[in-house]
Design an enzyme around this catalytic site. Structure first.
Site, PDB file in Angstrom:
ATOM      1  N   TYR A 155      14.436   2.881 -14.263  1.00 54.68           N
ATOM      2  CA  TYR A 155      13.753   4.230 -14.437  1.00 54.68           C
ATOM      3  C   TYR A 155      12.507   3.944 -15.473  1.00 54.68           C
ATOM      4  CZ  TYR A 155      14.870   8.149 -11.854  1.00 54.68           C
ATOM      5  OH  TYR A 155      14.969   9.332 -10.693  1.00 54.68           O
ATOM      6  N   GLU A 193       9.717   6.461 -15.945  1.00 51.87           N
ATOM      7  CA  GLU A 193       8.931   7.767 -15.882  1.00 51.87           C
ATOM      8  C   GLU A 193       8.007   7.805 -17.222  1.00 51.87           C
ATOM      9  OE1 GLU A 193      11.626  11.307 -15.479  1.00 51.87           O
ATOM     10  OE2 GLU A 193      11.292  11.055 -13.361  1.00 51.87           O
ATOM     11  N   THR A 242      -4.356   3.977  -0.383  1.00 47.69           N
ATOM     12  CA  THR A 242      -3.206   3.324   0.080  1.00 47.69           C
ATOM     13  C   THR A 242      -3.372   1.827  -0.331  1.00 47.69           C
ATOM     14  OG1 THR A 242      -3.792   2.781   2.429  1.00 47.69           O
ATOM     15  CG2 THR A 242      -2.873   4.754   2.143  1.00 47.69           C
ATOM     16  N   LYS A 279      -2.782  -0.758   3.986  1.00 54.73           N
ATOM     17  CA  LYS A 279      -3.751  -0.767   5.290  1.00 54.73           C
ATOM     18  C   LYS A 279      -4.495  -2.285   5.153  1.00 54.73           C
ATOM     19  CE  LYS A 279      -2.959   4.199   5.718  1.00 54.73           C
ATOM     20  NZ  LYS A 279      -3.767   5.451   6.093  1.00 54.73           N
TER      21      LYS A 279
HETATM   22  C1  LIG Z   1      -3.168   6.685   5.911  1.00 54.15           C
HETATM   23  C2  LIG Z   1      -4.007   7.598   5.155  1.00 54.15           C
HETATM   24  C3  LIG Z   1      -3.161   8.680   4.112  1.00 54.15           C
HETATM   25  C4  LIG Z   1      -2.018   8.664   3.758  1.00 54.15           C
HETATM   26  O1  LIG Z   1      -1.244   7.405   3.544  1.00 54.15           O
HETATM   27  P1  LIG Z   1       0.510   7.406   3.358  1.00 54.15           P
HETATM   28  O2  LIG Z   1       0.511   6.027   2.726  1.00 54.15           O
HETATM   29  O3  LIG Z   1       0.950   7.264   4.743  1.00 54.15           O
HETATM   30  O4  LIG Z   1       0.900   8.566   2.782  1.00 54.15           O
HETATM   31  C5  LIG Z   1      -4.195   9.308   3.209  1.00 54.15           C
HETATM   32  N1  LIG Z   1      -5.322   9.446   3.599  1.00 54.15           N
HETATM   33  C6  LIG Z   1      -6.135   8.670   4.525  1.00 54.15           C
HETATM   34  C7  LIG Z   1      -7.506   8.891   4.688  1.00 54.15           C
HETATM   35  C8  LIG Z   1      -5.303   7.793   5.368  1.00 54.15           C
HETATM   36  O5  LIG Z   1      -5.809   7.242   6.291  1.00 54.15           O
END
Ligand SMILES: *Cc1c(COP(=O)(O)O)cnc(C)c1O
Length: 488
Positions: free
Chosen positions: A75, A77, A281, A284
């Protein structure tokens, strides 16, 4: 002077990782074999699918291995050096290194590595903007120094103030994201929202129109960023608009962070120097673990740091560690090559479609994704998505601007290049992918309803097409194996 260390090849790394995975799976198997089985099957499924989902990628074995350990048990925080729990020295190291790599990679003044996901990163950003722009002056007006001294009546006033704030973001059917102030997401309850779309003719972002709406609406937050817009954004122009109307510019680069990290988007197309707050994120195009990140101007740093406990609990220290590893990878020269390949491949995919007479939203791409308008084949996005899946090609349906079929059936299919580029696909492979996709769509017909009109969900594919496409897809995948050397 930095010494030149020769990097091991991905094959060597994967071969090393194999031992770890075999050992890990044998341990998991003793407790719940179905989970070990699902992990094995997922690798097989990932290896065998032609993945064109624009938001997905393949993280390196180093990134993945970083997540499976006891950092998960701690933990922590709070923030580095100011934790609410004892014994956080190793998490402090992890978070410090992750933030340092993020700042260096993106040239950011401040980085916050704790958000568990993109949606959390946006919530942290929204609350820090509200705290910075609304709460602080309000406290002074109330004649109190801290929030705990507010009376019930003050709270009522404050709640109204918070609730009266406005946010302006890209409309969903132009490619915006639900977390940019839309009703199904809490951001739509935190803000009055209005959206800007794209030009009806060119389908491109119209900055004069954004400025016109901003002048009229006077948002507290101007949001730029998208999930399905196949073009770059001029963030210098967005910053000018935000400045003129007194808005905070927030850029959500969740989709294209890898192109920023890899220096494909520079100058006016790099959001970091122009925006007050940038969220992303990490899983991606950035090719890291599933998670989020907030970058901010120093002015917002203290408010961003209140992400925990405002919207986050204890940080996922094992994931922060993996973010640090992924960001370190993204700082290497190879990542710039990767990012450039992602963009070049998207161009090749778009050209492959255009040369076969397909219609693309905005007429092409200059980022990592293509939005194919399938109405010309008499199909809905849903039918196209399903027919492609039957043929071994994984995509997702997506609305096009002013979509006549709405957000569920849609008229588009979104295709991205980050994942297959990680496998080593090049422009010729993407031309072949375009050929395969058009081959399926031209041989797919909607099933008619009882009234004789074309239905929106069901369809038939001409005999043998799905099987032949499957086989062609397997050939392409065979030329570019996923995690070569990884043998479970
Ligand atoms: C994918 C995405 C998110 C959300 O991401 P998560 O990790 O799934 O919560 C937020 N904003 C945009 C523009 C995205 O493409």
């Amino acid at each position: 002077m930095e010494s030149v260390v020769s990097q091991p090849t991905p094959e060597t790394l994967a071969a090393k990782a194999s031992e770890s995975y075999r050992a890990a799976l044998s341990v998991i198997e003793t407790v719940e074999p179905r989970i070990a089985g699902a992990i094995r099957s997922e690798l097989a499924d990932q290896r065998d699918s032609l993945k064109l989902i624009a938001s997905e990628n393949y993280a390196s074995p180093a990134v993945l291995l970083t997540m499976g350990n006891w950092l998960s048990d701690k933990y922590a925080e709070g923030t580095v050096g100011h934790r609410f729990y004892a014994g956080c020295q190793n998490v402090d190291t992890v978070e410090t290194v992750a933030a340092e790599h993020a700042r260096e990679l993106f040239g950011a003044e401040y980085a916050y590595a704790q958000p568990h996901s993109g949606i959390d990163a946006n919530l942290v950003a929204f609350w820090s903007i509200l705290a910075h722009r609304v709460e602080t002056p309000a406290l002074e007006e109330f004649g109190v120094r801290q929030i705990n001294d507010l009376s019930e009546a003050d709270w009522e006033t404050l709640r109204k103030r918070f609730g009266e704030q406005r946010a302006l973001g890209m409309s969903l059917d132009a490619g915006g994201h639900l977390t940019h102030g839309f009703r199904p997401n809490i951001s739509g309850k935190m803000f009055h929202q209005r959206s800007y779309g794209t030009d009806p003719e060119t389908q491109l972002l119209d900055y004069d129109e954004v400025a016109r709406i901003a002048r009229e609406f006077k948002p507290l937050v101007l949001i730029a960023g998208y999930s399905a817009y196949p073009r770059r954004i001029n963030f210098a122009k967005m910053a000018e608009i935000a400045d003129e109307v007194g808005a905070t510019l927030m850029v959500d680069m969740a989709h294209f962070a890898g192109l920023v990290a890899g220096k494909v988007f520079t100058g006016d197309e790099d959001p970091v120097p122009h925006a007050d707050i940038v969220t992303t994120t990490t899983h991606k195009s950035l090719r890291g673990p599933r998670g989020g990140l907030v970058l901010a101007k120093q002015e917002y740093a203290a408010d961003v740091d209140r992400g925990c406990p405002m919207v986050l609990g204890g940080p996922l220290s094992h994931v922060m560690a993996a973010k640090a590893v992924a960001l370190a990878e993204a700082r290497r020269p190879e990542f710039r090559t990767y990012a450039q390949n992602v963009a070049d491949n998207a161009k090749a995919l778009a050209d492959g479609f255009l040369s076969r007479g397909a219609k693309l939203v905005t007429g092409g791409t200059d980022n990592h994704l293509v939005l194919l308008d399938v109405a010309g084949y008499g199909l809905t996005g849903r039918q196209a998505e399903s027919a492609l899946l039957d043929s071994g090609i994984v995509t997702n349906r997506n609305a096009v601007p002013n979509d006549p079929n709405g957000a569920w059936y849609t008229s588009g299919v979104r295709l991205g290049t980050p994942a297959l580029t990680s496998r080593g696909f090049g422009p010729d492979d993407f031309d072949r992918v375009a050929e395969l996709i058009i081959g399926v769509l031209t041989k797919t017909t909607p099933t008619t309803t009882k009234s004789g009109a074309p239905g929106k969900a069901k369809y038939t594919i001409s005999d043998g097409i799905a099987e032949a496409t499957h086989q062609a897809a397997e050939e392409l995948l065979g030329n570019h194996p996923l995690y070569p050397g990884l043998d479970l």
